[in-house]
Design a protein around this motif. Structure first.
Motif, PDB file in Angstrom:
ATOM      1  N   GLY A  27      40.927  42.171  40.969  1.00  0.00           N
ATOM      2  CA  GLY A  27      41.660  41.272  41.852  1.00  0.00           C
ATOM      3  C   GLY A  27      40.825  40.443  42.814  1.00  0.00           C
ATOM      4  O   GLY A  27      41.352  39.881  43.770  1.00  0.00           O
ATOM      5  N   TYR A  77      52.891  34.216  39.983  1.00  0.00           N
ATOM      6  CA  TYR A  77      53.195  35.649  40.088  1.00  0.00           C
ATOM      7  C   TYR A  77      54.663  35.905  39.763  1.00  0.00           C
ATOM      8  O   TYR A  77      55.007  36.827  39.006  1.00  0.00           O
ATOM      9  CB  TYR A  77      52.875  36.158  41.503  1.00  0.00           C
ATOM     10  CG  TYR A  77      53.151  37.644  41.628  1.00  0.00           C
ATOM     11  CD1 TYR A  77      52.183  38.583  41.277  1.00  0.00           C
ATOM     12  CD2 TYR A  77      54.401  38.103  42.033  1.00  0.00           C
ATOM     13  CE1 TYR A  77      52.447  39.941  41.339  1.00  0.00           C
ATOM     14  CE2 TYR A  77      54.683  39.463  42.099  1.00  0.00           C
ATOM     15  CZ  TYR A  77      53.701  40.372  41.751  1.00  0.00           C
ATOM     16  OH  TYR A  77      53.973  41.711  41.791  1.00  0.00           O
ATOM     17  N   ASP A  89      43.930  36.849  33.043  1.00  0.00           N
ATOM     18  CA  ASP A  89      43.636  36.159  34.297  1.00  0.00           C
ATOM     19  C   ASP A  89      44.441  34.861  34.300  1.00  0.00           C
ATOM     20  O   ASP A  89      44.107  33.902  33.589  1.00  0.00           O
ATOM     21  CB  ASP A  89      42.126  35.900  34.358  1.00  0.00           C
ATOM     22  CG  ASP A  89      41.698  35.074  35.561  1.00  0.00           C
ATOM     23  OD1 ASP A  89      42.567  34.622  36.343  1.00  0.00           O
ATOM     24  OD2 ASP A  89      40.475  34.886  35.708  1.00  0.00           O
ATOM     25  N   ARG A 104      46.619  42.765  38.946  1.00  0.00           N
ATOM     26  CA  ARG A 104      45.402  42.049  39.332  1.00  0.00           C
ATOM     27  C   ARG A 104      45.746  40.853  40.228  1.00  0.00           C
ATOM     28  O   ARG A 104      45.136  40.630  41.263  1.00  0.00           O
ATOM     29  CB  ARG A 104      44.699  41.565  38.063  1.00  0.00           C
ATOM     30  CG  ARG A 104      43.569  40.608  38.317  1.00  0.00           C
ATOM     31  CD  ARG A 104      43.112  39.866  37.071  1.00  0.00           C
ATOM     32  NE  ARG A 104      42.914  40.712  35.893  1.00  0.00           N
ATOM     33  CZ  ARG A 104      42.085  40.398  34.897  1.00  0.00           C
ATOM     34  NH1 ARG A 104      41.359  39.303  34.960  1.00  0.00           N
ATOM     35  NH2 ARG A 104      41.983  41.152  33.846  1.00  0.00           N
ATOM     36  N   PHE A 105      46.752  40.108  39.814  1.00  0.00           N
ATOM     37  CA  PHE A 105      47.071  38.886  40.558  1.00  0.00           C
ATOM     38  C   PHE A 105      47.719  39.219  41.903  1.00  0.00           C
ATOM     39  O   PHE A 105      47.527  38.511  42.888  1.00  0.00           O
ATOM     40  CB  PHE A 105      47.966  37.979  39.722  1.00  0.00           C
ATOM     41  CG  PHE A 105      47.915  36.551  40.148  1.00  0.00           C
ATOM     42  CD1 PHE A 105      46.704  35.871  40.208  1.00  0.00           C
ATOM     43  CD2 PHE A 105      49.069  35.872  40.535  1.00  0.00           C
ATOM     44  CE1 PHE A 105      46.647  34.540  40.615  1.00  0.00           C
ATOM     45  CE2 PHE A 105      49.014  34.548  40.947  1.00  0.00           C
ATOM     46  CZ  PHE A 105      47.799  33.883  40.984  1.00  0.00           C
ATOM     47  N   ARG A 106      48.448  40.331  41.930  1.00  0.00           N
ATOM     48  CA  ARG A 106      49.025  40.772  43.203  1.00  0.00           C
ATOM     49  C   ARG A 106      47.915  41.117  44.203  1.00  0.00           C
ATOM     50  O   ARG A 106      47.961  40.696  45.363  1.00  0.00           O
ATOM     51  CB  ARG A 106      49.934  41.985  42.971  1.00  0.00           C
ATOM     52  CG  ARG A 106      50.511  42.517  44.276  1.00  0.00           C
ATOM     53  CD  ARG A 106      51.509  43.642  44.042  1.00  0.00           C
ATOM     54  NE  ARG A 106      51.994  44.144  45.316  1.00  0.00           N
ATOM     55  CZ  ARG A 106      53.252  44.520  45.537  1.00  0.00           C
ATOM     56  NH1 ARG A 106      54.142  44.479  44.569  1.00  0.00           N
ATOM     57  NH2 ARG A 106      53.606  44.956  46.731  1.00  0.00           N
ATOM     58  N   THR A 107      46.912  41.836  43.722  1.00  0.00           N
ATOM     59  CA  THR A 107      45.777  42.171  44.594  1.00  0.00           C
ATOM     60  C   THR A 107      45.124  40.902  45.121  1.00  0.00           C
ATOM     61  O   THR A 107      44.795  40.787  46.312  1.00  0.00           O
ATOM     62  CB  THR A 107      44.746  43.014  43.817  1.00  0.00           C
ATOM     63  OG1 THR A 107      45.418  44.152  43.282  1.00  0.00           O
ATOM     64  CG2 THR A 107      43.599  43.448  44.705  1.00  0.00           C
ATOM     65  N   HIS A 108      44.969  39.939  44.231  1.00  0.00           N
ATOM     66  CA  HIS A 108      44.371  38.652  44.616  1.00  0.00           C
ATOM     67  C   HIS A 108      45.224  37.957  45.685  1.00  0.00           C
ATOM     68  O   HIS A 108      44.706  37.482  46.701  1.00  0.00           O
ATOM     69  CB  HIS A 108      44.215  37.775  43.373  1.00  0.00           C
ATOM     70  CG  HIS A 108      44.110  36.316  43.656  1.00  0.00           C
ATOM     71  ND1 HIS A 108      42.979  35.749  44.204  1.00  0.00           N
ATOM     72  CD2 HIS A 108      45.008  35.297  43.501  1.00  0.00           C
ATOM     73  CE1 HIS A 108      43.189  34.434  44.354  1.00  0.00           C
ATOM     74  NE2 HIS A 108      44.410  34.149  43.942  1.00  0.00           N
TER      75      HIS A 108
END
Lengths: 373, 325
Positions: free
Chosen positions: A19, A46, A240, A300-304
């Motif tokens: 992320g 998201y 990604d 992953r995208f949530r963490t980002h």
């Protein structure tokens, strides 16, 4: 070279599996395409992924409960689909395979229509011109690659590009790693390069063609094979969403500007079964699954988003609620669906009049009427 | 105004007319461009209409038909050439699972006006894969229309009518009839695309067939006439749908039917015709419907084709059997 080593070859990656926003060297030429992505766009990506994942789970349940004949899931492939789907421009045309549910939703398909297909109520489900030029699902593996190429030949025949990316058209065709073994897919590559079509081939390499691994489809990285046909070929981290967006946007703009056809190999993974008709525990191990679960596109995208302070708990709660509502609405509408009109059998086969259609339809009506009220 | 043309020349003129009438009509296939096709059917059309209207394809039949489908989705009306009958099978998926079914898949809301031209049939002494008659495969597939002209006049008009069809048409050209000349009326078509036609009147027996068999049936009828037998000859012209009206009326008059075809007989168009005529004209029949076909074997080496293919003598043998009932 083993399959695992294969996957580690340079792929365009913008957000790391854990992320972090750290575009790698391969991503450099695509970064200008990320500059146009707003914070709202990122939240939109998201939301797209999360809602479609919930929809996909609901469709799987509906199949298990006897409401659908079959379900082909998209779990794990959301980033590849949402990134590419959001990179399309309004005037672009899309030829899907049969699990591009996220792209269907982005282009305006009512996903109930996808379920009508899987319920056995239609063999199509929508009118492409009414849903962002998103063509019908094609179940014969690879066949749509030629339709996309022919369509793109037609775009080129209609006139040279104007140079305005808001007007010039491009074509995107989705297919999987299994489809790369079909001769028709290779013919599509040949026609596309011979006629310099304004199109992009988007390969979702989810590593499995039902039970057959990608290593049985090719001993050569598929991205290299595409380059051998003369396609502008790029491999991306398919989990990604920003890489998928940026590379697809550039490839589409190159294609629409007349720079010839492109090819994207999105390295991703089919987390579920090929369809509800198969049992992946018979052919693949749990360690592989866990390895890919750690690369999950949505987590992953949530963490980002959290790390970049682009979204807070309220946002994620809101998305969860939207996803739950979407799934509940789909469930309610699926179970309310009535049977198709028998006229569909005969009325849709030919555009012009055909004597067998009318004769056989008359016969069926009389036969059915013979059973009385 | 009538002109005397070979079928090859008539097809060329018909394609020329179709290209001139509608800017969306395209002509594509292997060697159809500067070469003008291996049978010269597309001679000079690339020069006349340019490479955006008439162009050579890479060598791949699935690619030819598959991209033609995409072009049709874009609003074009492609005419594709499959160079020889026996080369059509690599395109079978695109023709039968895609082209034939796409209108139904779209629930009737999209049309696929694609014409697939196929030189077919034997009597030309060619090597393997160059003399086959595969029309039954396509007649069997719902969503396709299948036609075959037998004369230059029909070829001239039917190719134009096929291009105007809003449904896909598989257009079988009897290559042994490419070179004999015939009269072509350039002003008015003799018939619409999906009609059969009585081409010789008679009272004792009906012969029906299509493509190259029509000339052989007429030859057989001529011989029979010298022996006092009056034969009516029906040119099927359309293989899907089949216009059974003139045929059934003919059999109701003559009471006897022989079907002639170059294709192998098993599960063939002749089988369909025999079954349908038996259903519709049972009480008129004085003899079972007989079929004259090639054998149910692969097309043999060309030096054996005269034993394999039906000809006027074999048709007459079946005529005698039917009359003996």
């Amino acid at each position: 070279m083993s399959a695992a080593e294969d996957d580690e070859r340079a792929s365009v990656q913008v957000v790391t599996p854990d992320g972090r926003f750290e575009p790698n060297a391969a991503a450099e030429e695509y970064l200008p395409y990320l500059e146009r992505v707003t914070d709202d766009d990122q939240r939109r990506f998201y939301r797209d992924m999360a809602v479609v994942r919930r929809f996909d789970a609901e469709a799987g349940h509906l199949q298990r409960q006897g409401q659908l004949a079959l379900w082909a899931g998209s779990h794990g492939q959301e980033a590849a689909q949402v990134g590419s789907g959001r990179a399309l421009r309004a005037q672009d045309t899309i030829f899907p395979a049969y699990r591009e549910h996220a792209v269907a939703k982005i282009r305006g398909v009512d996903l109930l229509d996808v379920l009508r297909l899987m319920r056995g109520l239609t063999n199509g489900g929508w009118v492409p011109e009414e849903v962002g030029n998103f063509h019908l699902y094609t179940l014969v593996i690879g066949a749509q690659t030629l339709h996309a190429t022919g369509y793109a030949m037609g775009v080129a025949l209609d006139g040279a590009p104007t140079g305005d990316p808001e007007r010039d058209e491009a074509v995107l065709v989705y297919f999987g790693d299994g489809a790369t073994s079909e001769g028709e897919t290779s013919e599509a590559f040949i026609w596309a390069t011979s006629f310099a079509t304004p199109q992009v081939f988007f390969l979702q390499n989810n590593h499995w063609a039902i039970s057959v691994p990608v290593s049985r489809q090719s001993r050569t990285p598929l991205v290299d094979r595409a380059a051998g046909f003369g396609l502008r070929a790029t491999r991306i981290d398919g989990n990604d969403v920003l890489a998928s967006y940026a590379v697809t946007a550039k490839q589409l703009d190159d294609a629409r500007a007349g720079r010839g056809p492109g090819f994207i190999e999105a390295m991703t993974y089919r987390m579920g079964a090929h369809t509800t008709a198969d049992d992946p525990t018979r052919y693949r191990g749990s360690s592989e699954l866990e390895e890919w679960r750690a690369r999950d596109p949505i987590a992953r995208f949530r963490t980002h988003l959290e790390a970049q302070s682009l979204a807070d708990d309220g946002f994620f709660a809101d998305v969860d609620q939207e996803a739950a509502d979407f799934a509940a609405d789909i469930r309610r509408r699926v179970v309310e669906l009535g049977p198709p009109d028998p006229a569909l059998i005969f009325d849709t086969v030919y555009t012009d009049e055909h004597p067998l259609m009318s004769a056989q339809q008359d016969w069926l009506r009389a036969y059915e009427a013979g059973f009385g009220a | 105004m009538t002109t005397t043309w070979t079928m090859s020349r008539a097809l060329n003129a018909g394609l020329d007319a179709a290209l001139a009438a509608d800017g969306k009509v395209l002509l594509l296939g292997e060697d159809v461009g500067p070469l003008g096709g291996v049978f010269r059917v597309t001679d000079s059309l690339a020069a006349k209409y340019g490479p955006s209207r008439v162009f050579d394809s890479p060598l791949g039949e699935a690619g030819i038909v598959g991209t033609a489908i995409g072009l049709a989705m874009r609003g074009y009306r492609p005419i594709c050439e499959i160079q020889f009958d026996g080369f059509i099978y690599p395109a079978f998926n695109q023709i039968t699972s895609q082209l034939a079914k796409l209108t139904a898949r779209h629930e009737g809301k999209a049309s696929f006006p694609v014409v697939i031209r196929v030189p077919y049939g034997g009597h030309v002494g060619a090597v393997e894969h160059h003399q086959e008659s595969p029309e039954a495969y396509f007649a069997h597939t719902a969503g396709l229309r299948v036609v075959s002209p037998s004369t230059p006049n029909d070829a001239y008009w039917m190719i134009q009518q096929a291009v105007q069809s809003n449904d896909p048409v598989v257009f079988f050209e009897p290559k042994s009839r490419y070179w004999p000349k015939g009269e072509v009326d350039e002003e008015s078509p003799a018939a619409t695309l999906h009609t059969s036609r009585v081409v010789r009147g008679g009272t004792d027996l009906t012969l029906v067939g299509h493509g190259a068999m029509v000339a052989m049936m007429l030859q057989a009828a001529e011989v029979a006439a010298t022996e006092g037998t009056s034969i009516e000859v029906v040119d099927l012209r359309s293989l899907s749908p089949i216009d059974f009206g003139p045929l059934v009326r003919s059999v109701e008059k003559t009471g006897r039917l022989v079907v002639a075809q170059e294709a192998p007989g098993f599960a063939s168009l002749g089988s369909e015709i025999a079954a349908t005529v038996a259903e519709r004209a049972f009480y008129a029949l004085h003899a079972p419907v007989l079929r004259v076909s090639s054998f149910d074997t692969p097309f043999p080496p060309a030096k054996l084709e005269s034993l394999y293919l039906p000809d006027a003598d074999r048709i007459l043998e079946a005529v005698d059997r039917a009359l003996d009932y």
